[in-house]
Design an enzyme around this catalytic site. Structure first.
Site, mmCIF file in Angstrom:
data_model
loop_
_atom_site.group_PDB
_atom_site.id
_atom_site.type_symbol
_atom_site.label_atom_id
_atom_site.label_comp_id
_atom_site.label_asym_id
_atom_site.label_seq_id
_atom_site.Cartn_x
_atom_site.Cartn_y
_atom_site.Cartn_z
ATOM 1 N N ASP A 83 102.013 -49.506 18.840
ATOM 2 C CA ASP A 83 103.199 -50.216 18.368
ATOM 3 C C ASP A 83 102.801 -51.514 17.671
ATOM 4 O O ASP A 83 103.364 -51.875 16.632
ATOM 5 C CB ASP A 83 104.136 -50.546 19.530
ATOM 6 C CG ASP A 83 104.599 -49.322 20.293
ATOM 7 O OD1 ASP A 83 104.633 -48.234 19.694
ATOM 8 O OD2 ASP A 83 104.933 -49.460 21.486
ATOM 9 N N ASN B 184 97.673 -41.513 15.815
ATOM 10 C CA ASN B 184 96.397 -41.563 16.520
ATOM 11 C C ASN B 184 95.716 -40.205 16.363
ATOM 12 O O ASN B 184 96.232 -39.309 15.689
ATOM 13 C CB ASN B 184 96.594 -41.968 17.981
ATOM 14 C CG ASN B 184 97.471 -40.994 18.754
ATOM 15 O OD1 ASN B 184 97.507 -39.792 18.467
ATOM 16 N ND2 ASN B 184 98.183 -41.507 19.749
#
Length: 356
Positions: free
Chosen positions: A299, A225
């Site tokens: 995830d 991220n």
């Protein structure tokens, strides 16, 4: 032991795409996953998420803290376990390799994964150890408190060596390896070095808080991220939409620091940007979701891009496939999960909304 025919087929699909392949639709991606059922080994930080919800109408007498009257408790696989769960839900054949404690949390974690079809034979308990748990206390759909039980000391050397041996054995028959490194004491520098020297499967994907640690593995894809990308030298992304252009400008630094062939920077509501040295950047766009607290969207994305890529989808289409899975998963509170059926319904509704 030789690779399986399934592994060879999926590997040929990945290698063919590196030479250049035509785009496929989301429906074709889903069909490829159904047909291939790629074998994926997931290593990393296995933990159990707890979600305790209730109401808070008053403050405690002994401290300025709300009194929460619990009405519901639930537990679900978290961390690498959530990634494994999503891989199975998305049509992969999954082998979990990791280390947990010798406690009720480990039993619950193993039972839920096994019920979802995950092979948990490589998820071993250590006598006297506790499984990592993260309990979120929510009131009116807002997280009031999180209670973490972590392991701070290093795992014994024999535990780490046995983990490496199980990983090496699992990779031989796998189409892909997915590394889930959230900063625990299991995936230390010794383990990273050992894994980098092993024979690798056709596809290696790394989802890590510090992706630069895995450069020696030469991953095919890394999925940081924005804040994780900023742990790399010379990378500063800013905020909002400007992160896209800054990530593109930092392509060479990102690829060099991670050792990756491709990097997908996930940017929450902004979507993602796919970066490679020899191709133009590619974008995906997130669809705004209701304001509910969801955990584990990263995830889901990592699981989905690994599954579709291992099934032979071109990487641009695998990224769109994964964005769709994340769009589905964040639309409800709790630990994020998306199934292949839900994803198919999502893409169908998107196509209908777009019109002819």
């Amino acid at each position: 032991m030789p690779a399986t025919a399934d592994a060879q087929t999926a590997g040929e699909g990945v290698r063919a795409d590196r030479r250049g392949a035509s785009a496929v639709t989301p429906e074709e991606c889903i069909a490829r996953v159904h047909e291939a059922g790629p074998r994926v080994t997931v290593i990393g930080d296995y933990l159990l998420d707890g979600w305790w919800s209730g109401s808070a109408d008053r403050v405690a007498r002994e401290a300025p803290a709300p009194v929460v009257h619990l009405s519901e408790r639930s537990e679900s696989p978290g961390g690498a376990a959530n990634t494994a769960l999503n891989l199975a839900a998305l049509g992969a054949r999954v082998r979990a390799v990791g280390v947990v404690g010798d406690d009720d949390a480990a039993d619950e974690l193993r039972a839920q994964l096994a019920a979802a079809g995950v092979d948990v034979s490589g998820l071993r308990s250590v006598t006297g150890a506790s499984t990592t748990t993260k309990v979120r206390v929510t009131v009116a759909d807002h997280v009031l408190l999180r209670l973490d039980q972590d392991r701070e000391e290093a795992w014994p050397i024999h535990v780490r060596e046995a983990f490496c041996e199980r990983t090496e054995a699992a990779m031989i028959e796998s189409d892909a390896l997915l590394v889930c490194d959230y900063g625990s004491t299991l995936l230390d520098d010794l383990v990273v070095e050992r894994l980098a020297a092993m024979r690798r499967p056709p596809l290696v994907v790394v989802d890590a808080h510090r992706p630069g640690r895995w450069s020696g593995l030469r991953p095919d894809i890394v999925t940081p991220n924005a804040s994780e990308a900023e742990t790399l030298p010379g990378v500063s992304l800013g905020s909002g939409e400007e992160r896209v252009e800054r990530a593109i400008a930092a392509t060479d630094r990102l690829l060099e620091a991670t050792g990756a062939a491709a990097i997908v920077v996930t940017l929450d509501r902004t979507g993602t940007v796919l970066l490679r040295s020899d191709r133009e950047p590619a974008r995906t766009h997130a669809v705004p979701a209701p304001e509910r607290h969801a955990s584990g969207a990263g995830d889901v994305f990592a699981a989905a891009i690994t599954t579709s890529r291992a099934a032979g989808a071109p990487i641009e289409d695998a990224a769109r496939f994964a964005q769709g899975a994340a769009n589905v998963a964040v639309r409800r509170a709790g630990t994020c999960v998306c199934s292949l059926e839900q994803l198919g319904e999502w893409f169908s509704s998107e196509r209908e909304a777009a019109g002819p």
